[in-house]
Design an enzyme around this catalytic site. Structure first.
Site, PDB file in Angstrom:
ATOM      1  N   ASP A   1       0.835  -1.207   0.000  1.00  0.00           N
ATOM      2  CA  ASP A   1       0.000   0.000   0.000  1.00  0.00           C
ATOM      3  C   ASP A   1       0.874   1.263   0.000  1.00  0.00           C
ATOM      4  OD1 ASP A   1      -2.325   1.493   0.086  1.00  0.00           O
ATOM      5  OD2 ASP A   1      -3.131   0.517   1.876  1.00  0.00           O
TER       6      ASP A   1
ATOM      7  N   ASP B   1     -10.572   2.193  -3.516  1.00  0.00           N
ATOM      8  CA  ASP B   1     -11.111   1.866  -2.191  1.00  0.00           C
ATOM      9  C   ASP B   1     -12.630   1.836  -2.223  1.00  0.00           C
ATOM     10  OD1 ASP B   1      -8.737   1.529  -0.934  1.00  0.00           O
ATOM     11  OD2 ASP B   1      -8.720   3.449   0.101  1.00  0.00           O
TER      12      ASP B   1
HETATM   13  C1  DGJ Z   1      -5.861   1.851   1.821  1.00  0.00           C
HETATM   14  C2  DGJ Z   1      -6.210   0.637   1.031  1.00  0.00           C
HETATM   15  O1  DGJ Z   1      -6.628   0.997  -0.238  1.00  0.00           O
HETATM   16  C3  DGJ Z   1      -7.250  -0.162   1.794  1.00  0.00           C
HETATM   17  O2  DGJ Z   1      -7.691  -1.247   1.037  1.00  0.00           O
HETATM   18  C4  DGJ Z   1      -6.647  -0.603   3.087  1.00  0.00           C
HETATM   19  O3  DGJ Z   1      -5.590  -1.479   2.840  1.00  0.00           O
HETATM   20  C5  DGJ Z   1      -6.167   0.604   3.878  1.00  0.00           C
HETATM   21  N1  DGJ Z   1      -5.315   1.444   3.093  1.00  0.00           N
HETATM   22  C6  DGJ Z   1      -5.433   0.176   5.118  1.00  0.00           C
HETATM   23  O4  DGJ Z   1      -4.889   1.214   5.796  1.00  0.00           O
END
Ligand code: DGJ
Length: 739
Positions: free
Chosen positions: A481, A551
């Site tokens: 991430d 997301d």
């Molecule tokens: C952002 C990601 O896109 C989410 O899926 C998740 O992993 C969060 N970060 C976790 O902090």
């Protein structure tokens, strides 16, 4: 004698007779030819011809790019255009393959430099070339200074997609400052009738397709944020004429393989010539080249299709699957991810309970997301401290991983290696490791700062903690991430005139960590995530197996995000979770089936809180996951046809995937809201074998009662089929199998 051999010999003889400074074809190539008489280079592959020549003033000038021209047609030699006006001389109106800013150029240069004596004039002339297999390398040089630019062209014979890049080398005795460096300029046939397609977005709203007529002037697509960004994606497609049908018409397209700040300009000049230039973003950029140093640009890929945007994306998908992604495309496993269920509140018992439920519906990979490390309770602390949190996992990760394995799944883990929370041991020990300008504020986003990966010590720290994690735990998959953009991008540890190299050095070190991890752990798979789709590009895809597009997991919003995504990227890497309803993004309620069918158009995952599911939810999920496994090869690696777009408020959307051998097709149909008792518009399949019989089976939903169970491809494509969908947020899916 073969035609290519004939051409090579012809070139050799002529070159020696004319004593041209040409280093000739080292090895015969089926795709790349050079005609020494006209000084024309031709690249022919997969129905596409790309041609350019060395013109009368020794510059590289584009000649043609488009649907293939017969080999017997020779292209005329390149010649500069005459002066149009005192304001528009040959130096600016004559198109170039890769122009330095200098002479008379008023349009976008590919390269701009400043020499130490203040000279900023750069005019690149052809020096020599070399053809080896499917790669053409051309050496160019400034007319006076020892600044060399090597241009590379590599063609993929299967798709005709060309990869272009430049290596700039300083062979002088003093340093040169590079202020702008593109990978390539793509030139289209002159015309005013072009439509530009590009992708824009934001967090939770990525990959919205934009379409606009190309007008005089310049359109800039870019990221100045240090990484690819959610706002624009480094992809373009230009159609001739207005967009009418997905699968017809001429389309020129390209994608830049770079995950740092980037820029693509689309320019229509005063002679109505259209060109696209892309590479490092010149904003806040400079790169000092010491004597004998080189700078290599990213690769800018480009291709042509005469089958519309649909044909263009199918070529790009095939190219990504065969040439960009790190390993031969295995079908993506169906994964479970803990984020939306448990957020930061992960622990051994809770994750094991979720793992049991996930295994019961056929999940193949269990991924524990954020929250497992350091003093991580929320997003205020812990990033940088990559030890297992002893309160949450008193015996380390092993018991959970063993449990996951005992349930028949492999194990994946979330990491965010490039970031640090100020509230972390790492930051307390190394406050100088973050991007910053000395004495200036350090702006936090999500309570975190960006580690300066350009620093060798930071690069080593990141590699070693990941190496350690992987060496001591049986981890099949990392979700990598990256949750913020750059601010105050200083690098105080190096000299002021070297600091802007951070834009290149950071991204190269990121790639090198990914490369070294994969080399050491060849079975490891990695997902690129940046708060959703903030780092999706062909550069990162070379080192990762899948990407997280957004997301936003609302199944209706996902239809348009996924639609946009597939113009540039294969559904094979498009991770799509089924999450809970109503979802956080829109508070919209949808059925489990609707959510599954939306996600099944890509690489299927589940991110719901399984502790809240009913027995009926589990039963539906189990059936649909089993059905997905029966079509996933087709969905992930087949040919995608976007039959009806969800864009522009469409009430319906339809996608169809056809396996490469055309023995199977998977059809997904969606209805936003029916009105006035209208039936669902008839669906016409594409891409099937007209004479093959296909049997249709429902994955979910009904067809009109008079629909045959078996009919030829031509029936399904010409007559079409009627899907019974009524109501709000309804979906149905069907598979077609050759008999
Ligand atoms: C952002 C990601 O896109 C989410 O899926 C998740 O992993 C969060 N970060 C976790 O902090």
């Amino acid at each position: 004698m073969t035609r290519s051999l004939h051409r090579s010999l012809h070139s050799l003889v002529l070159a020696s007779l004319l004593a041209l400074p040409l280093s000739l074809t080292a090895q015969d190539s089926n795709t790349i030819h050079f005609d020494a008489a006209t000084k024309v280079f031709r690249i022919d592959a997969a129905g596409t011809t790309y041609a350019f020549g060395v013109n009368n003033v020794d510059e590289l000038q584009p000649l043609f790019w488009g649907r293939s021209i017969a080999a017997t047609d020779s292209l005329p030699a390149a010649h500069t255009l005459p002066e149009v006006a005192s304001f528009d001389g040959p130096g600016t109106v004559t198109q170039g393959e890769y122009k330095g800013w200098g002479g008379q150029l008023y349009l976008e240069p590919a390269l701009k430099v400043t020499f130490p004596d203040g000279n900023r004039d750069l005019v690149l002339h052809y020096v020599s070339h070399h053809i080896e297999g499917d790669t053409l390398t051309i050496v160019t040089k400034d007319i006076e200074r020892d600044l060399f630019v090597e241009l590379r062209y590599t063609v993929d014979p299967a798709t005709g997609i060309l990869g272009r890049s430049a290596i700039i080398t300083n062979k002088a005795t003093a340093p040169v400052m590079i202020e702008q460096a593109a990978a390539a300029t793509w030139n289209l046939p002159r015309g005013t009738n072009y439509t530009l397609n590009y992708l824009t977005g934001r967090w939770a709203g990525e990959d919205q397709l934009q379409q606009q007529l190309i007008r005089p002037g310049e359109t800039v697509l870019q990221s100045t944020r240090g990484s690819t960004g959610h706002q624009n994606n480094p992809w373009f497609a230009i159609e001739r004429g207005p967009s009418t049908d997905e699968d017809t018409g001429d389309v020129w397209f390209g994608a830049l393989a770079w995950s740092g700040s980037w820029r693509i300009t689309v320019e229509q000049d005063q002679l109505q010539q259209v060109r696209v230039t892309g590479g490092f973003n010149p904003f806040d950029f400079s790169y000092k080249l010491a004597p004998s140093q080189s700078l290599e640009t990213p690769v800018f890929y480009g291709g042509y299709s005469d089958h519309g945007l649909g044909g263009a994306s199918r070529l790009l998908h095939r190219f990504e699957l065969t040439k960009i992604l790190p390993q031969s495309p295995n079908p993506r496993p169906v994964l479970y991810n803990s984020w939306e269920a448990t957020t930061f509140h992960v622990d051994e018992a809770g994750q094991e309970a979720l793992a049991e439920k996930a295994a019961s519906i056929g999940i193949e990979r269990f991924v524990m997301d954020d929250g497992w490390f350091g003093q991580r309770k929320d997003d205020h602390a812990g990033l940088g401290d990559w030890y297992v949190n002893p309160q949450k996992f008193p015996h380390g990760l092993k018991p959970l991983i063993d449990k996951v394995h005992s349930l028949g799944m492999d194990f994946g883990l979330w990491v965010e290696p490039e970031m640090v929370n100020p509230d972390s041991d790492l930051y307390r020990k190394h406050p100088d490791w973050v991007l910053n300008f000395t004495g200036r504020p350090r702006t936090q986003e999500r309570n975190q700062l960006v580690l300066n990966l350009a620093r060798p010590d930071v690069r080593d720290y990141v590699f070693h903690f990941l190496d350690d994690l992987l060496a001591h735990n049986d981890i099949a998959f990392l979700k990598w991430d990256y949750n913020r953009n750059w601010t105050e991008p200083g690098w105080p540890a190096v000299a002021p005139d070297e600091q802007k190299k951070v834009y290149v050095a950071y991204t190269r070190n990121l790639y090198s960590i990914l490369h070294d991890l994969r080399a050491k752990y060849p079975k490891l798979e990695i997902e690129s995530c940046s708060g959703g789709g903030g780092r999706v590009d062909l550069g990162i895809m070379h080192y990762t197996d899948e990407v997280w597009p957004s997301d936003n997991t609302d199944p209706f919003d996902r239809l348009s995000i996924q639609d946009g995504f597939t113009y540039a990227y294969t559904p094979g890497v498009m991770m799509a979770w089924v999450t809970d309803s109503p979802g956080w993004a829109n508070n919209r309620t949808t059925s489990v089936t609707y959510r599954f069918l939306s996600s099944m158009q890509g690489s299927l995952g589940v991110g719901a809180n399984l502790n809240k599911w009913t027995p009926e939810d589990f039963a539906t999920a189990k059936d649909l996951i089993a059905a997905y496994k029966g079509i996933r090869e087709t969905v992930q690696h087949g040919s995608l046809y976007r039959l009806v777009s969800p864009r522009n408020g469409s009430e319906t959307s339809v996608t169809e995937s056809v396996s490469l051998d055309k023995k199977q097709a998977a059809l997904f149909t969606f209805l936003h809201s029916s009105t006035m008792n209208y039936p669902y518009p008839r669906v016409f399949l594409r891409g099937l074998n007209p004479n093959t019989s296909y049997r249709v089976t429902s994955i979910s939903g009904k067809l009109a009662t008079d629909t045959p169970t078996t009919a030829t491809g031509s029936y399904w494509m010409s007559h079409g089929l009627d899907v019974e969908l009524k109501g709000d947020f309804q979906a149905a899916a069907f598979r077609f199998d050759a008999q």
